[in-house]
Write an enzyme that holds these catalytic residues in place. Structure first.
Site, PDB file in Angstrom:
ATOM      1  N   HIS A 145      71.914  18.717 -45.815  1.00  0.00           N
ATOM      2  CA  HIS A 145      71.008  18.097 -44.831  1.00  0.00           C
ATOM      3  C   HIS A 145      69.772  17.624 -45.596  1.00  0.00           C
ATOM      4  CE1 HIS A 145      68.096  18.036 -41.482  1.00  0.00           C
ATOM      5  NE2 HIS A 145      69.128  18.024 -40.658  1.00  0.00           N
ATOM      6  N   ASP A 147      70.912  27.441 -47.156  1.00  0.00           N
ATOM      7  CA  ASP A 147      70.484  26.871 -45.880  1.00  0.00           C
ATOM      8  C   ASP A 147      71.515  27.314 -44.836  1.00  0.00           C
ATOM      9  OD1 ASP A 147      70.228  25.326 -43.635  1.00  0.00           O
ATOM     10  OD2 ASP A 147      70.141  23.400 -44.676  1.00  0.00           O
ATOM     11  N   GLN A 174      73.334  26.091 -39.922  1.00  0.00           N
ATOM     12  CA  GLN A 174      74.550  25.879 -39.119  1.00  0.00           C
ATOM     13  C   GLN A 174      75.497  27.068 -39.189  1.00  0.00           C
ATOM     14  OE1 GLN A 174      75.067  23.448 -37.057  1.00  0.00           O
ATOM     15  NE2 GLN A 174      73.349  22.156 -37.628  1.00  0.00           N
ATOM     16  N   LYS A 188      68.919  26.707 -33.022  1.00  0.00           N
ATOM     17  CA  LYS A 188      70.353  26.432 -33.198  1.00  0.00           C
ATOM     18  C   LYS A 188      71.183  27.677 -32.914  1.00  0.00           C
ATOM     19  CE  LYS A 188      69.570  22.889 -36.692  1.00  0.00           C
ATOM     20  NZ  LYS A 188      69.952  21.628 -36.053  1.00  0.00           N
ATOM     21  N   CYS A 238      71.149  13.182 -40.511  1.00  0.00           N
ATOM     22  CA  CYS A 238      70.260  13.611 -41.620  1.00  0.00           C
ATOM     23  C   CYS A 238      71.061  14.003 -42.848  1.00  0.00           C
ATOM     24  CB  CYS A 238      69.347  14.758 -41.204  1.00  0.00           C
ATOM     25  SG  CYS A 238      68.200  14.314 -39.924  1.00  0.00           S
TER      26      CYS A 238
HETATM   27  N1  PLP Z   1      69.847  22.291 -42.417  1.00  0.00           N
HETATM   28  C1  PLP Z   1      70.919  22.009 -41.670  1.00  0.00           C
HETATM   29  C2  PLP Z   1      72.284  22.225 -42.233  1.00  0.00           C
HETATM   30  C3  PLP Z   1      70.756  21.506 -40.378  1.00  0.00           C
HETATM   31  O1  PLP Z   1      71.817  21.205 -39.637  1.00  0.00           O
HETATM   32  C4  PLP Z   1      69.448  21.296 -39.892  1.00  0.00           C
HETATM   33  C5  PLP Z   1      69.236  20.696 -38.553  1.00  0.00           C
HETATM   34  O2  PLP Z   1      70.070  19.975 -38.045  1.00  0.00           O
HETATM   35  C6  PLP Z   1      68.371  21.636 -40.704  1.00  0.00           C
HETATM   36  C7  PLP Z   1      68.599  22.130 -41.958  1.00  0.00           C
HETATM   37  C8  PLP Z   1      66.956  21.476 -40.220  1.00  0.00           C
HETATM   38  O3  PLP Z   1      66.711  22.383 -39.190  1.00  0.00           O
HETATM   39  P1  PLP Z   1      65.342  22.326 -38.377  1.00  0.00           P
HETATM   40  O4  PLP Z   1      65.202  20.931 -37.880  1.00  0.00           O
HETATM   41  O5  PLP Z   1      65.550  23.318 -37.267  1.00  0.00           O
HETATM   42  O6  PLP Z   1      64.272  22.725 -39.315  1.00  0.00           O
END
Ligand code: PLP
Length: 406
Positions: free
Chosen positions: A123, A200, A203, A226, A364
């Site tokens: 992401h 990270d 998900q 999430k 993203c």
């Molecule tokens: N990393 C992953 C894999 C994500 O799917 C997302 C959000 O879609 C993020 C990071 C960013 O999360 P946040 O917008 O809650 O900070």
């Protein structure tokens, strides 16, 4: 799912919404999950009964709010199997957690000529903070590639790890492909070279049991919204030995011990990394989300979503011209697809008119789109409250709109 699906769905008031005369079919759970009434109530209770700034007050409300805020820290510690609450830092979400590490660890550890390794399926939140840190230090970003199926090429990793590598940052689960990455294996490979690993987990945490000690990683990041919790709160897990060495991320508020104009000394962990007033109500509501997930059962959650995933793939495969992007053998309930030559945005717009909420675009993850040479995908992603009937509704709707877009 054994618990009656209706009973579970009744806990989510928003699922009764009607969209353009159709019952809402919410399949955008990878972007954010809906919230059970218990989470909404926890937020409301905080502001109606407990609102007060934490840590600094001697009065009743301040001590009660502090007690409950710190109790959630302990709940989170148990939830991800961390050793100590010193290792649990509340942030605004995954993005802020990663930026905290990139900025603080970056300043402490990154020098000209150094390297940071990420994967090609990250992401943007796990790419851009590292680019910023690299730019500042004169370091370079190196990238683990992935296959057509959407599986990371671990064979390429050893060649990317060397004496210049300062950190490996990798997603536990891809938000676009659904791929579950072998983060324990990646961590072990990096640790052989003494290189720390950030995972990270945005998900992952809502879909499987996560134990940071089993993974062995040094940092693990996730977002409350999430995982059935509120927006505005997230978590950074960091190994205590590493956090102890890192300089503060932001200055002010709770992160200090003593301030004079000559010199400031910093607070102990985890407070050193929580400058300013945190989102107390959101943290308490995150506690309610953890209760919801644990009462539902993480195994139940995972099994239900897997059932939906397999059923959906089976049915979608029979739609003429539909192509699924990301077919890793180990994946969560995220399905990215294209319908013939139709633009994903058009597919999403027509589905919306039938009450079906999916996400369209690059999610993203522009490097993933570049890899496949496509502008974006349509993404359906499932959560515990989704049903087989909703998968059928998606398939029927796609069959209905396909001729309009041909
Ligand atoms: N990393 C992953 C894999 C994500 O799917 C997302 C959000 O879609 C993020 C990071 C960013 O999360 P946040 O917008 O809650 O900070």
């Amino acid at each position: 799912m054994t618990q009656s699906n209706d009973t579970l769905r009744q806990q989510f008031p928003i699922l009764n919404t009607t969209v353009y005369g159709h019952p809402l079919v919410y399949l955008d759970n990878a972007a954010t999950t809906q919230k059970p009434q218990s989470v909404i109530d926890a937020l409301c209770q905080y502001y109606t009964q407990l609102n007060s700034n934490i840590h600094r007050g001697t009065h009743y409300l301040a001590s009660k709010a502090t007690e409950q805020y710190e109790a959630v820290r302990e709940r989170v510690r148990r939830f991800i199997g961390a050793r100590s609450t010193h290792e649990i830092i509340f942030t605004r979400g995954t993005t802020e957690s990663i930026n905290l590490v990139a900025s603080s660890f970056g300043r402490y550890r990154l020098r000209e000529g150094d390297e940071i390794v990420v994967s090609a399926m990250e992401h943007h939140s796990n790419i851009v903070p590292w680019q910023l840190a690299c730019e500042q230090a004169g370091a370079t970003l190196r990238v683990i590639p992935f296959s057509e199926e959407g599986v990371l090429d671990l064979g390429a990793l050893p060649a990317l790890l060397n004496e210049h590598t300062r950190l490996v940052a990798v997603g536990h689960v891809s938000n676009t492909l659904g791929t579950i990455n072998p983060v324990a294996e990646i961590t072990a490979m990096a640790h052989c070279h003494g290189i720390p690993v950030l995972v990270d987990g945005a998900q992952a945490v809502a879909h499987m049991a996560v134990d940071v000690q089993e993974i062995g990683c040094d940092f693990y990041c996730f977002s409350g919204h999430k995982m059935y919790g509120p927006m505005g709160v997230g978590v950074l897990y960091g190994r205590e030995e590493l956090l102890e060495q890192m300089p503060p991320y932001q200055g002010g508020g709770e992160m200090i011990k003593d301030v004079t104009f000559e010199r400031t000394t910093y607070n102990d962990l985890p407070f050193r990394f929580e400058a300013g007033t945190p989102s107390v109500g959101d943290v308490l509501a995150l506690g309610a989300a953890l209760d919801f997930m644990e009462q539902t059962g993480l195994d139940t959650l995972a099994q239900h979503e897997e059932h939906l995933l397999h059923y959906a793939i089976e049915r979608l495969q029979h739609i003429d011209g539909l192509r699924i992007i990301g077919q890793a053998p180990h994946k969560t309930s995220v399905i990215s697809f294209l319908l013939g030559n139709a633009h994903p945005y058009d597919v999403g717009t027509l589905l919306d008119k039938l009450g079906i909420a999916v996400r369209t675009g690059h999610h993203c993850t522009q490097p993933i789109m570049d890899h496949y040479g496509i502008p974006g995908t349509v993404r359906a992603s499932f959560a515990i409250y989704n049903t087989i009937a909703e998968v059928d509704a998606l398939v029927d709707a796609l069959q209905r709109i396909a001729p309009m877009l041909a």
